[in-house]
Enzyme design. Sequence first.
Site, PDB file in Angstrom:
ATOM      1  N   SER A   1       0.878  -1.425  -0.324  1.00 43.22           N
ATOM      2  CA  SER A   1      -0.227  -0.210  -0.264  1.00 43.22           C
ATOM      3  C   SER A   1       1.205   1.217   0.220  1.00 43.22           C
ATOM      4  CB  SER A   1      -0.662  -0.039   1.125  1.00 43.22           C
ATOM      5  OG  SER A   1      -1.876   1.216   1.488  1.00 43.22           O
ATOM      6  N   LYS A   2       0.540   2.307  -0.232  1.00 40.81           N
ATOM      7  CA  LYS A   2       1.293   3.137  -0.176  1.00 40.81           C
ATOM      8  C   LYS A   2      -0.115   4.908  -0.228  1.00 40.81           C
ATOM      9  CE  LYS A   2       5.276   5.347  -0.175  1.00 40.81           C
ATOM     10  NZ  LYS A   2       6.994   4.550   0.377  1.00 40.81           N
TER      11      LYS A   2
END
Length: 477
Positions: A105-106
Amino acid sequence: MSSQDLSFTANVDRQFLRAVNLLDLPPGLAQQIRTCNATYTVRFPVRLRERIHVFTGYRSVHSDHITPVKGGIRYSLAVNQDEVEALAALMTYKSAVVDVPFGGSKGGLCINPNDYDDREIEQITRRFAYELIKRDLIHPSQNVPAPDMGTSAREMAWIADEYQRLHPTEMDALACVTGKPVYKSGIAGRVEATGRGIQFALREFFREPLDVKRASLSGSLEGKRVIVQGLGNVGFHAAQFLSLEDGAVITGIIERDGAIVSEAGLDVLAVKAWIEASGSIKGYPDATFLSDGASVLESDCDLLIPAALEGVIHHKNAASIKAKLIIEAANGPITAAADDILRQRGVVVIPDLYANAGGVTVSYFEWVKNLSHIRFGRMERRAQETTQTLMLSELERLSGLIGVDKWSPTDSFKANYVKGADELELVRSGLDDTMREALQAMREKWHEDERVEDLRLAAYMIAIQKIALTYQSKSLG
Ligand code: GLU
């Protein structure tokens, strides 16, 4: 758009597809692994300086084949959906390469943090965190952010506090974010973890003379001439450790506003202090200043450490790079087109998805610490001291019995031998082990299969194979 000017996501995809071509995956699986699952965009208001300001933020979940998904939150004006998705994809592959049990994720907030004072940044961070928390995009078992460019332990502490405020009875609340200050249930060694990981990766690389030779180098890190781009958290710590502990000579430092070079070597700590005090790298004594910082990427050196932005080594400057070895401390600093050129020229690249995985590795230790609610080493440290002390006194007694001069260890040996490992030592040991094991696995692929032309390809293949395995037991009906 020509293949030389691909977007960041397309660059990551190209590297992914190179690896998939050499793997035998079930039909459709490569596409599922590669595709970004979801990106949430939020626009939210914050009242500042007597008016309402609207901010845009993102949290992208590239792959939740394992949960929680993991990845930092970046504050920068360059943040956009494509960047966040590319960085989320890299998190998926990175976590797989170093065997940490996370999906990728980011997050990002489109903001220049320098435009706001501390109080305002706190207000904006808390509001952004609230928007993500209420959708479970920050959650101890779903999605666990960490610091990235423009954020630090301070922002993580506010995020953790905001989560606790919204979930006052949740026991594992503090595991909702990593990279927190140690006083707020962070872990010793997290701040410098990515830089430490770069050092451990390079040490492991130099343990194999064959690889060192492939990079047209010889010997150890001692005396190697190093150019670092970006003296942020990662670049600073990497340069500092390599020069102080491994005898590398930092001959160039590139910053946003220019570069400084010195064949005699730069004192990294002094340069950092200079930048902090004056706001610029310009004017640092005992070095030559060059206003065209990027040109120093092409200066002569043994090792180049791009530790700033993506895409800084591209098809236009790749042919002029003189470094023999490049370690990608940043995410995506070499475009796919540049990567082809460097490979053809025999430049060895230690790729981002492995090289900068020290951060997420120590984040994993922090998350485990938060879930177990106990500091590493707390139970065993003194027990270890007792056993080692016993062992030493028995050795001393025995050496007296066998009639030789009674052996008596020096005080410093005694102190080092007897000492039980504290949290910082355990974190370093776990990180070192992780970086060694991962590079050994990549090296094996690189050496054994002649189709595997470089370490990046090896790392992608390993990551994809591991992720593919997790799909075997997933319900896809
Ligand atoms: N932002 C770091 C990275 O890009 C750390 C991520 C984490 O610890 O979750 O790897």
